[in-house]
Design a protein around this motif. Structure first.
Motif, short mmCIF file in Angstrom:
data_model
loop_
_atom_site.label_atom_id
_atom_site.label_comp_id
_atom_site.label_asym_id
_atom_site.label_seq_id
_atom_site.Cartn_x
_atom_site.Cartn_y
_atom_site.Cartn_z
N ASN A 54 -28.10 30.85 34.12
CA ASN A 54 -26.69 30.57 33.87
C ASN A 54 -25.79 31.10 34.99
O ASN A 54 -24.79 30.48 35.33
N ASN A 57 -26.33 28.65 37.99
CA ASN A 57 -25.67 27.37 37.74
C ASN A 57 -24.15 27.49 37.83
O ASN A 57 -23.49 26.59 38.36
N ALA A 58 -23.59 28.58 37.33
CA ALA A 58 -22.15 28.78 37.44
C ALA A 58 -21.73 28.89 38.90
O ALA A 58 -20.72 28.30 39.32
N LYS A 60 -23.34 27.61 41.47
CA LYS A 60 -23.50 26.28 42.06
C LYS A 60 -22.35 25.35 41.72
O LYS A 60 -21.87 24.60 42.55
N ARG A 61 -21.88 25.41 40.46
CA ARG A 61 -20.75 24.58 40.05
C ARG A 61 -19.49 24.92 40.84
O ARG A 61 -18.76 24.04 41.30
N LYS A 62 -19.24 26.22 41.04
CA LYS A 62 -18.06 26.64 41.80
C LYS A 62 -18.17 26.18 43.26
O LYS A 62 -17.21 25.66 43.84
N ARG A 64 -20.00 23.69 44.47
CA ARG A 64 -19.90 22.23 44.53
C ARG A 64 -18.44 21.77 44.48
O ARG A 64 -18.06 20.84 45.17
N ASP A 65 -17.64 22.44 43.67
CA ASP A 65 -16.24 22.07 43.57
C ASP A 65 -15.50 22.36 44.88
O ASP A 65 -14.71 21.55 45.34
N ARG A 68 -16.61 19.68 47.23
CA ARG A 68 -16.06 18.37 46.84
C ARG A 68 -14.63 18.20 47.33
O ARG A 68 -14.24 17.14 47.82
N TYR A 92 -13.44 32.22 41.52
CA TYR A 92 -13.34 31.00 42.31
C TYR A 92 -12.55 31.22 43.60
O TYR A 92 -12.96 30.77 44.67
#
Length: 116
Positions: A54, A57-58, A60-62, A64-65, A68, A92
Motif C-alpha cells: 500500500n 502503490n500510494a 507510485k500514484r503520486k 504518476r500524477d 502526467r 505530494y
C-alpha cells in the motif's frame, strides 16, 4: 497516465538500465535514455525495501500524477524513476519539489525538462 507513456516490457527497462545517463539527488535516482519516439515513456522501479504494497502503490500514484501533469514538456526519452526509502513519508508537494529538483539537474545536463 496513458499506456503509451509507460515502460511496460522488461526489455525496455533493461535497455534503460544498461545504456542510460543517471541523475541523483537525496530522494531519487532517475535513469534517462533517448527512445527515438516523439513522446516520452516512464517506468517506476520501486523496491520492496520501500515498504508494504500500500505504501509503494500510494507513492507510485503520486509520482504518476506528477509525471502526467508535466510530461508534455519532454522530448523522446525513456525515464526510469527510482525513489529512495524515506520518500514514502513525503506529502505530494514535497515529492513534487524534490522530483522537480532532480529533473532540473537532468535538464541542465541534457536539456530534458523542468518541473515547477
Amino acid at each position: 497516465m496513458e499506456k503509451r507513456l509507460s515502460l511496460r516490457k522488461d526489455t525496455d527497462f533493461q535497455r534503460v538500465y544498461r545504456k542510460s545517463d543517471a541523475f541523483y539527488n537525496r530522494d531519487f535516482t532517475i535513469l534517462i535514455k533517448k527512445n527515438g519516439l516523439n513522446h516520452p515513456r516512464f517506468g517506476f522501479s520501486i523496491s520492496k525495501k520501500i515498504g508494504k504494497a500500500n505504501q509503494r502503490n500510494a507513492l507510485k500514484r503520486k509520482l504518476r500524477d506528477i509525471v502526467r501533469i508535466n510530461y508534455n514538456k519532454l522530448n523522446g526519452v525513456d525515464i526510469v524513476i527510482i525513489p529512495k526509502k524515506h520518500v514514502t513519508s513525503y506529502d505530494y508537494q514535497a515529492l513534487k519539489k524534490t522530483f522537480g529538483h532532480v529533473m532540473s539537474i537532468a535538464f541542465k545536463k541534457n536539456k530534458i525538462f523542468y518541473v515547477k
